[in-house]
Write a protein that holds these residues in place. Structure first.
Motif, PDB file in Angstrom:
ATOM      1  N   PHE A 118       0.992  -1.136   0.020  1.00 42.13           N
ATOM      2  CA  PHE A 118      -0.087   0.115   0.076  1.00 42.13           C
ATOM      3  C   PHE A 118       0.875   1.412   0.053  1.00 42.13           C
ATOM      4  CE2 PHE A 118       0.487  -0.997   4.569  1.00 42.13           C
ATOM      5  CZ  PHE A 118       0.630   0.238   5.116  1.00 42.13           C
ATOM      6  N   HIS A 119       0.307   2.482  -0.462  1.00 43.18           N
ATOM      7  CA  HIS A 119       1.108   3.648  -0.662  1.00 43.18           C
ATOM      8  C   HIS A 119       0.061   4.992  -0.780  1.00 43.18           C
ATOM      9  CE1 HIS A 119      -0.254   2.577  -4.826  1.00 43.18           C
ATOM     10  NE2 HIS A 119      -0.366   3.729  -4.887  1.00 43.18           N
ATOM     11  N   PHE A 120       0.658   5.908  -0.762  1.00 45.61           N
ATOM     12  CA  PHE A 120       0.012   7.306  -0.463  1.00 45.61           C
ATOM     13  C   PHE A 120       0.007   7.959  -1.717  1.00 45.61           C
ATOM     14  CE2 PHE A 120       1.534   5.238   3.548  1.00 45.61           C
ATOM     15  CZ  PHE A 120       0.284   5.008   4.173  1.00 45.61           C
ATOM     16  N   HIS A 121      -0.932   8.958  -1.459  1.00 50.75           N
ATOM     17  CA  HIS A 121      -1.118  10.142  -2.649  1.00 50.75           C
ATOM     18  C   HIS A 121      -1.394  11.319  -1.846  1.00 50.75           C
ATOM     19  CE1 HIS A 121      -0.595   7.655  -6.045  1.00 50.75           C
ATOM     20  NE2 HIS A 121      -1.219   6.810  -5.596  1.00 50.75           N
ATOM     21  N   HIS A 122      -0.783  12.472  -2.058  1.00 56.59           N
ATOM     22  CA  HIS A 122      -1.009  13.828  -1.628  1.00 56.59           C
ATOM     23  C   HIS A 122      -1.411  14.880  -2.749  1.00 56.59           C
ATOM     24  CE1 HIS A 122      -0.304  17.872  -0.351  1.00 56.59           C
ATOM     25  NE2 HIS A 122      -0.943  17.661   0.880  1.00 56.59           N
ATOM     26  N   SER A 124      -5.589  13.675  -2.626  1.00 58.80           N
ATOM     27  CA  SER A 124      -6.202  12.311  -3.113  1.00 58.80           C
ATOM     28  C   SER A 124      -6.235  12.515  -4.643  1.00 58.80           C
ATOM     29  CB  SER A 124      -7.755  12.324  -2.880  1.00 58.80           C
ATOM     30  OG  SER A 124      -8.415  13.229  -3.190  1.00 58.80           O
ATOM     31  N   GLU A 125      -6.194  11.156  -5.138  1.00 61.06           N
ATOM     32  CA  GLU A 125      -6.517  11.087  -6.711  1.00 61.06           C
ATOM     33  C   GLU A 125      -7.676  11.150  -7.230  1.00 61.06           C
ATOM     34  OE1 GLU A 125      -3.493   7.987  -7.880  1.00 61.06           O
ATOM     35  OE2 GLU A 125      -2.368   9.760  -8.701  1.00 61.06           O
ATOM     36  N   HIS A 126      -8.384  10.273  -6.738  1.00 61.35           N
ATOM     37  CA  HIS A 126      -9.897  10.228  -6.932  1.00 61.35           C
ATOM     38  C   HIS A 126     -10.459  11.467  -6.255  1.00 61.35           C
ATOM     39  CE1 HIS A 126      -9.102   6.238  -7.984  1.00 61.35           C
ATOM     40  NE2 HIS A 126     -10.054   6.390  -8.798  1.00 61.35           N
ATOM     41  N   ILE A 137      -4.974   6.440   0.564  1.00 63.83           N
ATOM     42  CA  ILE A 137      -4.202   5.293   0.527  1.00 63.83           C
ATOM     43  C   ILE A 137      -4.729   4.510  -0.727  1.00 63.83           C
ATOM     44  CG2 ILE A 137      -3.328   3.446   1.860  1.00 63.83           C
ATOM     45  CD1 ILE A 137      -4.444   4.556   4.412  1.00 63.83           C
ATOM     46  N   HIS A 138      -3.759   3.671  -1.397  1.00 64.58           N
ATOM     47  CA  HIS A 138      -4.205   2.650  -2.287  1.00 64.58           C
ATOM     48  C   HIS A 138      -3.571   1.285  -1.660  1.00 64.58           C
ATOM     49  CE1 HIS A 138      -4.312   5.884  -5.579  1.00 64.58           C
ATOM     50  NE2 HIS A 138      -5.581   5.632  -5.031  1.00 64.58           N
ATOM     51  N   PHE A 139      -4.422   0.357  -1.514  1.00 62.01           N
ATOM     52  CA  PHE A 139      -4.004  -0.849  -1.294  1.00 62.01           C
ATOM     53  C   PHE A 139      -4.143  -1.798  -2.433  1.00 62.01           C
ATOM     54  CE2 PHE A 139      -5.487   0.723   2.678  1.00 62.01           C
ATOM     55  CZ  PHE A 139      -4.836   0.200   3.534  1.00 62.01           C
ATOM     56  N   LEU A 205      -3.555   1.788 -13.720  1.00 64.97           N
ATOM     57  CA  LEU A 205      -2.711   2.371 -12.657  1.00 64.97           C
ATOM     58  C   LEU A 205      -2.573   3.895 -12.841  1.00 64.97           C
ATOM     59  CD1 LEU A 205       0.399  -0.223 -13.683  1.00 64.97           C
ATOM     60  CD2 LEU A 205      -1.172  -0.234 -11.728  1.00 64.97           C
ATOM     61  N   THR A 206      -2.468   4.438 -11.976  1.00 61.55           N
ATOM     62  CA  THR A 206      -2.297   6.075 -11.919  1.00 61.55           C
ATOM     63  C   THR A 206      -0.838   6.695 -11.988  1.00 61.55           C
ATOM     64  OG1 THR A 206      -2.204   6.193  -9.620  1.00 61.55           O
ATOM     65  CG2 THR A 206      -4.438   6.101 -10.400  1.00 61.55           C
ATOM     66  N   THR A 207       0.147   5.811 -12.334  1.00 59.42           N
ATOM     67  CA  THR A 207       1.366   6.035 -12.740  1.00 59.42           C
ATOM     68  C   THR A 207       1.775   5.273 -13.864  1.00 59.42           C
ATOM     69  OG1 THR A 207       2.114   4.209 -11.266  1.00 59.42           O
ATOM     70  CG2 THR A 207       2.023   6.551 -10.252  1.00 59.42           C
TER      71      THR A 207
HETATM   72 ZN   LIG Z   1      -1.417   4.821  -5.932  1.00 63.99          ZN
END
Ligand SMILES: [Zn+2]
Length: 256
Positions: A118-122, A124-126, A137-139, A205-207
């Protein structure tokens, strides 16, 4: 008949079946080192910097998206079987990531997916009706066929989150290799909201490489984190969120 009324007119069970049959297949993308560097300064250019990232530009099922006008539906339950895991943490240059060992699963639509990390975005992406949360957080889970299911948990400003604090206490501020923190364990189920009401849709994937292989389940209920926790993450990653992408011909489901 527009798409929404068509979907409402078919039996809910059938809609669920169709949904689960359309899982895309995947060649191992996750965990593979990408050779071309990318960053969050010009996400609209990701599709041009490498042939293997082309779908970032040409794809029609890209993520994240704005979660608006979802279709209310009787969604299947999400079964979560998460354990306590030793803290294995890495700053991969794009986010802070916690790697999971084997044995943590979710089951949804009769498919079992194992947690990878899991990892984090700042921020939020959605977004929900055009609004960001401070973090997400994305699991990331994978099934035996190689499809991914990602649980998204929005984080809003409020009380300090104790379990996340263990992660925060050990957050590498620079790009690093994976570190195993001795005597630190993370109770994964404490990182999920009490309500599993969710939005669900198919995306990517968002990357980079932006592969369109992800069944997205984004919880509606956010968890709370303190302003200090948000700021600590922000110091390392001022912005690590891809902008929302066109929804095109997709639909978003949500629990009734
Ligand atoms: Zn992500």
């Amino acid at each position: 008949m527009d798409r929404r009324s068509f979907l409402k007119s078919i039996p809910v069970g059938l809609a669920g079946t169709t949904f689960s049959l359309s899982f895309p297949s995947l060649l191992a993308v996750i965990g593979k080192e990408n050779h071309t560097e990318w960053d969050y300064r010009h996400p609209e250019q990701w599709g041009d910097i490498s042939e293997e990232y082309r779908v970032c530009k040409t794809g029609k099922q890209q993520s994240p998206i704005d979660l608006q006008s979802p279709i209310e539906s009787q969604l299947s339950r999400i079964e979560v079987s998460y354990q306590e895991i030793p803290l294995r943490i890495i700053n991969n240059g794009h986010t802070i990531q916690v790697n999971s060992g084997p044995g943590n699963f979710i089951s949804v639509d009769n498919q079992k997916f194992e947690l990878l990390q899991f990892h984090f975005h700042h921020p939020s992406e959605h977004t929900v009706n055009g609004k960001n949360y401070p973090m997400e957080i994305h699991f990331v889970h994978r099934n035996e066929q190689g499809s991914l299911a990602v649980l998204g948990v929005p984080l809003k400003q409020g009380q300090e989150h104790q379990t996340l604090q263990s992660v925060w206490d050990n957050m590498p501020s620079r790009k690093s290799t994976e570190r195993l923190i001795s005597d630190r364990y993370i109770s994964l189920d404490k990182l999920l909201p009490t309500s599993f009401d969710s939005y669900r849709y198919f995306g990517s994937l968002t990357t980079p490489p932006c592969s369109e292989i992800v069944y997205w389940i984004v919880f509606r209920e956010p968890l709370e984190v303190s302003l200090m926790q948000i700021q600590q993450f922000k110091q390392i990653f001022p912005l690590n969120a891809r902008p929302v992408q066109p929804i095109n011909r997709r639909f978003i489901l949500t629990s009734i």
